[in-house]
Design an enzyme around this catalytic site. Sequence first.
Site, PDB file in Angstrom:
ATOM      1  N   LYS A 113       0.847  -1.194   0.000  1.00 33.28           N
ATOM      2  CA  LYS A 113       0.000   0.000   0.000  1.00 33.28           C
ATOM      3  C   LYS A 113       0.883   1.244   0.000  1.00 33.28           C
ATOM      4  O   LYS A 113       1.714   1.407   0.894  1.00 33.28           O
ATOM      5  CB  LYS A 113      -0.913  -0.018   1.231  1.00 33.28           C
ATOM      6  CG  LYS A 113      -1.982   1.048   1.241  1.00 33.28           C
ATOM      7  CD  LYS A 113      -3.034   0.744   2.291  1.00 33.28           C
ATOM      8  CE  LYS A 113      -4.114   1.827   2.338  1.00 33.28           C
ATOM      9  NZ  LYS A 113      -5.174   1.503   3.291  1.00 33.28           N
ATOM     10  N   ARG A 183     -12.950  -7.685  -2.777  1.00 33.28           N
ATOM     11  CA  ARG A 183     -13.920  -6.801  -2.117  1.00 33.28           C
ATOM     12  C   ARG A 183     -15.306  -7.028  -2.716  1.00 33.28           C
ATOM     13  O   ARG A 183     -15.416  -7.544  -3.839  1.00 33.28           O
ATOM     14  CB  ARG A 183     -13.514  -5.337  -2.370  1.00 33.28           C
ATOM     15  CG  ARG A 183     -12.062  -5.054  -2.000  1.00 33.28           C
ATOM     16  CD  ARG A 183     -11.530  -3.844  -2.792  1.00 33.28           C
ATOM     17  NE  ARG A 183     -10.084  -3.708  -2.606  1.00 33.28           N
ATOM     18  CZ  ARG A 183      -9.503  -2.740  -1.899  1.00 33.28           C
ATOM     19  NH1 ARG A 183     -10.230  -1.806  -1.358  1.00 33.28           N
ATOM     20  NH2 ARG A 183      -8.188  -2.713  -1.771  1.00 33.28           N
ATOM     21  N   ASP A 255     -16.387  -0.907  -1.585  1.00 35.52           N
ATOM     22  CA  ASP A 255     -15.024  -1.252  -1.990  1.00 35.52           C
ATOM     23  C   ASP A 255     -14.123  -1.456  -0.769  1.00 35.52           C
ATOM     24  O   ASP A 255     -12.958  -1.835  -0.925  1.00 35.52           O
ATOM     25  CB  ASP A 255     -14.431  -0.178  -2.922  1.00 35.52           C
ATOM     26  CG  ASP A 255     -14.428   1.200  -2.289  1.00 35.52           C
ATOM     27  OD1 ASP A 255     -15.484   1.645  -1.816  1.00 35.52           O
ATOM     28  OD2 ASP A 255     -13.370   1.845  -2.248  1.00 35.52           O
ATOM     29  N   ASN A 256     -14.651  -1.199   0.412  1.00 35.53           N
ATOM     30  CA  ASN A 256     -13.883  -1.451   1.631  1.00 35.53           C
ATOM     31  C   ASN A 256     -14.434  -2.646   2.406  1.00 35.53           C
ATOM     32  O   ASN A 256     -14.120  -2.833   3.580  1.00 35.53           O
ATOM     33  CB  ASN A 256     -13.888  -0.213   2.539  1.00 35.53           C
ATOM     34  CG  ASN A 256     -13.079   0.929   1.935  1.00 35.53           C
ATOM     35  OD1 ASN A 256     -12.251   0.710   1.060  1.00 35.53           O
ATOM     36  ND2 ASN A 256     -13.334   2.142   2.378  1.00 35.53           N
TER      37      ASN A 256
HETATM   38  P1  AMP Z   1      -9.841   4.673   0.396  1.00 37.69           P
HETATM   39  O1  AMP Z   1     -10.609   5.866   0.842  1.00 37.69           O
HETATM   40  O2  AMP Z   1      -8.452   4.593   0.960  1.00 37.69           O
HETATM   41  O3  AMP Z   1     -10.604   3.397   0.599  1.00 37.69           O
HETATM   42  O4  AMP Z   1      -9.623   4.822  -1.176  1.00 37.69           O
HETATM   43  C1  AMP Z   1     -10.684   4.883  -2.111  1.00 37.69           C
HETATM   44  C2  AMP Z   1     -10.112   4.768  -3.498  1.00 37.69           C
HETATM   45  O5  AMP Z   1      -9.222   5.847  -3.771  1.00 37.69           O
HETATM   46  C3  AMP Z   1      -9.320   3.499  -3.766  1.00 37.69           C
HETATM   47  O6  AMP Z   1      -9.570   3.108  -5.090  1.00 37.69           O
HETATM   48  C4  AMP Z   1      -7.883   3.949  -3.571  1.00 37.69           C
HETATM   49  O7  AMP Z   1      -6.978   3.152  -4.288  1.00 37.69           O
HETATM   50  C5  AMP Z   1      -7.923   5.370  -4.088  1.00 37.69           C
HETATM   51  N1  AMP Z   1      -6.923   6.229  -3.453  1.00 37.69           N
HETATM   52  C6  AMP Z   1      -6.919   6.652  -2.162  1.00 37.69           C
HETATM   53  N2  AMP Z   1      -5.847   7.439  -1.931  1.00 37.69           N
HETATM   54  C7  AMP Z   1      -5.162   7.519  -3.084  1.00 37.69           C
HETATM   55  C8  AMP Z   1      -3.951   8.179  -3.496  1.00 37.69           C
HETATM   56  N3  AMP Z   1      -3.245   8.924  -2.653  1.00 37.69           N
HETATM   57  N4  AMP Z   1      -3.565   8.017  -4.776  1.00 37.69           N
HETATM   58  C9  AMP Z   1      -4.269   7.276  -5.636  1.00 37.69           C
HETATM   59  N5  AMP Z   1      -5.402   6.648  -5.325  1.00 37.69           N
HETATM   60  C10 AMP Z   1      -5.848   6.748  -4.064  1.00 37.69           C
HETATM   61 MG    MG Z   2     -10.470   1.565   0.130  1.00 42.52          MG
END
Ligand code: AMP
Ligand code: MG
Length: 489
Positions: A113, A183, A255-256
């Site tokens: 990650k 997921r 997605d989580n």
């Molecule tokens: P999350 O809120 O961490 O569950 O992320 C939601 C989506 O945004 C997922 O598809 C992640 O891969 C993407 N994502 C979150 N942070 C970043 C980042 N800094 N750069 C690229 N994609 C991101």
């Molecule tokens: Mg996520």
Amino acid sequence: MSSLETLNIQNTYTALPESFFRRVMPEPLHDPKLVSLNEPLALQLGLNPETLDRQALAELGAGQWILEGMEPLAMKYTGHQFGAYNPDLGDGRGLLLCETLDRDGRRWDWHLKGAGRTPWSRFGDGRAVLRSTIREYLCSEAMNGLGIPTTRGLFIVSASDPVYREGQETAATLMRLARSHLRFGHFEYAFYHQGEEAVRTLADYTIQTCFPDLQDHPSAEDRYEALLTRILTRTGQLIAHWQAIGFAHGVMNTDNMSVIGDTFDYGPFAFLDDFQAGFISNHSDHNGRYAFNQQPLIGFWNSQCLARAFTAILPEDNIRRALSQYETAYNTAFLGNMRRKLGVTTEQEDDLSLVMDLFRLLHEHRVDYTLFFRRLSHFGNPDAAPIRDLFVNREACEDWLTRYRKRLETEGSLTDTGRYDRMLATNPKYILRNYLAQQAIEQAQQGDYSEVNRLLAVLRQPYDEQPDYERYAKEPPDWGRKLSISCSS
Ligand code: AMP
Ligand code: MG
């Protein structure tokens, strides 16, 4: 058997149709430092932490090299975020590097990650910051120590590259391990964008890698219904764990949600300090969609999203039957968990109202949830003074305690000294309070990783008395109650 090179590497995910992933190499970070290594997990994987080359590990985490046999890829998935469908999701900053088999022959996904940009990074930089990486690492080990299904963290690496969030921050990566990174959103992607055959392929793959026992069902219909039922049952049981332990996930987007039933994607999560039923851990969740007391319902909402994808391969009657299992699993597990927390061994009709009235009492008086149950574990040994001390008005809990005493008496548990041990083994002394994580993060940002590792060790044994670490078991100081945790990580 000790070094990375001896790992038994597989890449079963690459057997899925190419629409499910894109091959992407990590983008290297600079001057990597190993912040922490999860030694017990390394051992389980068949590695020897004593002889492991830590510099090599740091460089692996920084994306400077990969092991022979690793085939890094970004997974494609979609999902419902805050209720709205988003077709553009996928691994935006993490890569599946490979799968390995551990000492007991169990599969683990290795997911890096913070590995850099992918086709699904959208406007993001593909990076993770030290702050959120430490939070995820500590919390997943805390969950594991509590006995709650979760993804794991094998190690954290920090790097000198600057990353910009609200301000400049330190880049970091987490080597996240999980029995599966599939997921709910993987199924939504297959259903909405690839069609029936893709859903079937994904379901078969899920059975094969996550639930091989389901292969015994002779007909496809039985297999897929059993798969959906298994996923929804595990989801219900997982959320029943969260509600009993006082954990707010914060971003229960589909997605989580893991198909294996792990706590997945730690972002703006929090353990409750004082009990607030409608506690919102995510600073960006203005409507409280993911408030603490909404989690069981949101779990069902998410289950419906998954079930919708299964309509491609299952008749509606089977879907309905599977869906009903979510509620059954949740209710059964929740009540079972709460009975254990109360130290009762029989089932009585009024138990749920005893629990709900307790929640109302704790909510009304803003009582620390973890401390309450820990002290309740000593109820009757010798008196209830430490419990009353948690209430500003010490008489406030009298009626409830009287009912509780009677409840214990009806089954002979009041005088059963085995109850103390049973309750102490289910009501933790140590949880990852936000302020504790914050202190470890602030020191790590100064280059001192000792607090991360100390806290990690304490949280691994959350039910044990650890006299040297009493300070971690206290209510938060005032500044520690007001920390705001956003999605920005
Ligand atoms: P999350 O809120 O961490 O569950 O992320 C939601 C989506 O945004 C997922 O598809 C992640 O891969 C993407 N994502 C979150 N942070 C970043 C980042 N800094 N750069 C690229 N994609 C991101
Ligand atoms: Mg996520």
